[in-house]
Scaffold this active site. Structure first.
Site, PDB file in Angstrom:
ATOM      1  N   CYS A  94      -4.370   3.981   9.905  1.00 41.04           N
ATOM      2  CA  CYS A  94      -5.140   5.199  10.181  1.00 41.04           C
ATOM      3  C   CYS A  94      -6.465   4.840  10.860  1.00 41.04           C
ATOM      4  CB  CYS A  94      -5.377   5.997   8.906  1.00 41.04           C
ATOM      5  SG  CYS A  94      -6.186   5.051   7.620  1.00 41.04           S
TER       6      CYS A  94
ATOM      7  N   ASP B  71       0.651  -0.222   5.043  1.00 43.77           N
ATOM      8  CA  ASP B  71      -0.010   1.049   5.383  1.00 43.77           C
ATOM      9  C   ASP B  71      -1.348   1.091   4.646  1.00 43.77           C
ATOM     10  OD1 ASP B  71      -0.711   3.624   6.051  1.00 43.77           O
ATOM     11  OD2 ASP B  71       0.833   4.608   4.864  1.00 43.77           O
TER      12      ASP B  71
ATOM     13  N   TYR C 233       0.858  -1.194   0.000  1.00 42.08           N
ATOM     14  CA  TYR C 233       0.000   0.000   0.000  1.00 42.08           C
ATOM     15  C   TYR C 233       0.898   1.250   0.000  1.00 42.08           C
ATOM     16  CZ  TYR C 233      -3.231  -3.528   1.913  1.00 42.08           C
ATOM     17  OH  TYR C 233      -3.973  -4.661   2.146  1.00 42.08           O
TER      18      TYR C 233
HETATM   19  N1  SAH Z   1       1.954   4.613   2.271  1.00 42.87           N
HETATM   20  C1  SAH Z   1       1.432   5.709   1.500  1.00 42.87           C
HETATM   21  C2  SAH Z   1      -0.065   5.608   1.172  1.00 42.87           C
HETATM   22  C3  SAH Z   1      -0.970   5.074   2.239  1.00 42.87           C
HETATM   23  S1  SAH Z   1      -2.693   5.278   1.888  1.00 42.87           S
HETATM   24  C4  SAH Z   1       1.745   7.033   2.167  1.00 42.87           C
HETATM   25  O1  SAH Z   1       2.125   7.068   3.329  1.00 42.87           O
HETATM   26  O2  SAH Z   1       1.632   8.067   1.516  1.00 42.87           O
HETATM   27  C5  SAH Z   1      -3.186   3.654   1.417  1.00 42.87           C
HETATM   28  C6  SAH Z   1      -2.882   3.321  -0.022  1.00 42.87           C
HETATM   29  O3  SAH Z   1      -3.355   2.000  -0.292  1.00 42.87           O
HETATM   30  C7  SAH Z   1      -3.568   4.195  -1.059  1.00 42.87           C
HETATM   31  O4  SAH Z   1      -2.574   4.756  -1.880  1.00 42.87           O
HETATM   32  C8  SAH Z   1      -4.475   3.228  -1.856  1.00 42.87           C
HETATM   33  O5  SAH Z   1      -4.553   3.544  -3.216  1.00 42.87           O
HETATM   34  C9  SAH Z   1      -3.779   1.908  -1.644  1.00 42.87           C
HETATM   35  N2  SAH Z   1      -4.572   0.683  -1.778  1.00 42.87           N
HETATM   36  C10 SAH Z   1      -5.874   0.473  -1.464  1.00 42.87           C
HETATM   37  N3  SAH Z   1      -6.210  -0.817  -1.645  1.00 42.87           N
HETATM   38  C11 SAH Z   1      -5.091  -1.463  -2.073  1.00 42.87           C
HETATM   39  C12 SAH Z   1      -4.797  -2.822  -2.402  1.00 42.87           C
HETATM   40  N4  SAH Z   1      -5.711  -3.775  -2.333  1.00 42.87           N
HETATM   41  N5  SAH Z   1      -3.540  -3.125  -2.795  1.00 42.87           N
HETATM   42  C13 SAH Z   1      -2.583  -2.166  -2.867  1.00 42.87           C
HETATM   43  N6  SAH Z   1      -2.807  -0.869  -2.564  1.00 42.87           N
HETATM   44  C14 SAH Z   1      -4.048  -0.520  -2.162  1.00 42.87           C
END
Ligand code: SAH
Length: 458
Positions: free
Chosen positions: A410, A383, A314
């Site tokens: 979060c 995350d 993520y």
């Molecule tokens: N670590 C990053 C973003 C965290 S927000 C930071 O700190 O900026 C969570 C992220 O998970 C988002 O970018 C969203 O697009 C992604 N996401 C949601 N579902 C997902 C999945 N099944 N697999 C991979 N990424 C995913």
């Protein structure tokens, strides 16, 4: 359950807790009453407004015993605007409440007994938001701009917001007044008429660069030269003015098309020495000061010596990945949004990292495939969004047994649920560090460290 009170009753109640909306909770024979503006440990006289089967609402008539943490909310829009819920609680009180909340959720949902450390808060918990999405609307009395009332689409007309940067205040307060003069109409949601829907302001805290995005209901923008001039006058440090076109009848703020009207098409920021380019549509954490605190905590828990292979699940635009890449042998990031992965690759290049690899796709599918290709990780960082990790990803962790998992969350409730699943199969939660990314609101971010305790012999 039969409600023990009815509408218009007067009662004296003791406030036990706060809800996610920031309302005080009192219980009468186990029946919860939600009371706007009441704080934990207060005794208040209330007037019952409404009773439902399982809970009711009441308003404060008199505070008989005040919380020692009660303060006067500094913002004149507090209680109307849906942005902040806790301005009537001192910052120390907010941090204390968040710490207890995380601890209680861990116990109740996850049966987790790992230490929950005091929340890492901000020195100055104001003006921290580096991004504001300000809705504009045309009303009978003229254009208004501000933020929505809680759970509605009704705009509170505002001049400033104490948690956003001053450049966003300048847009909020002045643009609506001066737009009419250059002939730009604010949008009206009901009639779907008018031009300007939202103004998005983003600032790179470290660089001072500012981007202003005008979200318009039409492609054609005849007043664009005048609008550029006006924005440059209101925000002299603006470096990028962008038009985003959104002609749909939708609550989604940004449309798919963006046109740079003036300056660059991105702004830059740095977090902990790593540079990022941020375009109008990329995700970027909204509190850069605390983001650094959060990422440092994740890095600290990862305990990297330089030899480790790390997976960042993520990963968004690769912010945590690049932070980790400074200390790891290799970081592999996975994220579902393709554009974000493009940004992550560009940001890695911009900073000269050669030990990163990014792939777009669902973490729960990509990571098992990596393992099947013998791309194994020593440390896994996750995350996820509010709903937590996908079960298939947790299963992969349990099967593949990376020696450490760093979980950035979060949402304490899904964090507790997922920690429990991992604890039931070989992991132990060592410590949980909450970080206050959103002062004045009820949101809490937390980082948990898990270590592998035993290896199943089969
Ligand atoms: N670590 C990053 C973003 C965290 S927000 C930071 O700190 O900026 C969570 C992220 O998970 C988002 O970018 C969203 O697009 C992604 N996401 C949601 N579902 C997902 C999945 N099944 N697999 C991979 N990424 C995913």
């Amino acid at each position: 359950m039969v409600a023990p009170v009815k509408k218009n009753d007067r009662k004296t109640v003791y406030i036990e807790d706060l809800t996610h909306d920031g309302n005080g909770v009192a219980k009468i024979d186990g029946y919860p009453l939600f009371i706007q503006g009441a704080l934990p440990e207060e005794t208040v006289e209330v007037h019952v407004l409404k009773t439902l089967k399982n809970y009711g609402f009441a308003k404060i008539v008199d505070i008989l015993k005040e919380s020692p943490d009660r303060v006067k909310a500094p913002c004149i829009y507090f209680g109307k605007c849906g942005g902040c819920q806790l301005q009537h609680l001192s910052y120390e009180g907010q941090l204390k409440w968040k710490e207890n909340m995380v601890r209680n959720v861990m116990k109740r949902i996850g049966k987790i007994d790992a230490p929950v450390l005091p929340v890492k808060g901000m020195q100055d918990p104001w003006n921290y938001r580096n991004k504001s999405q300000i809705p504009f609307s045309m009303t009978e009395t003229g254009p208004i701009a501000g933020f929505y009332k809680s759970k509605t689409h009704e705009i509170v007309d505002m001049e400033r917001c104490l948690i956003q940067v001053s450049e966003a205040d300048a847009m909020m307060a002045n643009l609506k007044k001066e737009l009419m003069e250059i002939g730009v109409q604010a949008y009206n949601e009901q009639s779907h008429q008018g031009m300007l829907r939202h103004v998005v302001v983003r600032k790179g805290r470290a660089t001072g660069e500012v981007m202003v995005v005008l979200v318009t209901n039409k492609h054609k923008f005849p007043q664009k030269e005048a609008a550029i001039e006006l924005i440059r006058k209101l925000v002299p440090n603006v470096t990028s003015i962008v038009q985003n076109i959104n002609i749909e009848k939708t609550n989604v703020i940004l449309g798919n098309e963006t046109v740079t009207l003036w300056g660059k098409n991105f702004i830059e920021d740095t977090i902990g020495g790593v540079r990022f380019e941020i375009s109008a549509r990329s995700f970027y954490q909204v509190n850069p000061v605390q983001t650094e605190v959060l990422y440092k905590q994740a890095l600290d828990y990862a305990q990297l010596t330089g030899d480790e292979i790390v997976i960042d699940a993520y990963c968004g635009i690769g912010t945590i990945s690049l932070f980790l890449a400074q200390k790891a042998k290799m970081v592999m990031g996975v994220e579902i949004v393709e554009q974000a992965i493009e940004d992550a690759k560009r940001n890695a290049e911009l900073n000269g990292f050669t030990n990163t690899y990014f792939e777009a796709g669902p973490a729960e599918e990509v990571i098992p495939r990596w393992y099947s290709e013998d791309k194994e990780a020593d440390v896994l960082v996750v995350d996820p969004p509010r709903k937590g990790c996908d079960e298939a990803l947790l299963t992969t962790i349990i099967e593949q047994k990376p020696k450490r998992v760093v979980y950035v969350s979060c949402n304490p409730a899904t964090l507790a649920r997922d920690l429990k699943i991992l604890e039931d199969d070989g992991y132990k939660t060592m410590e949980i560090q909450p970080v206050d990314m959103f002062p004045q609101t009820t949101h809490v971010e937390a980082v948990a460290l898990l270590e592998l305790k035993f290896v199943d012999k089969q």
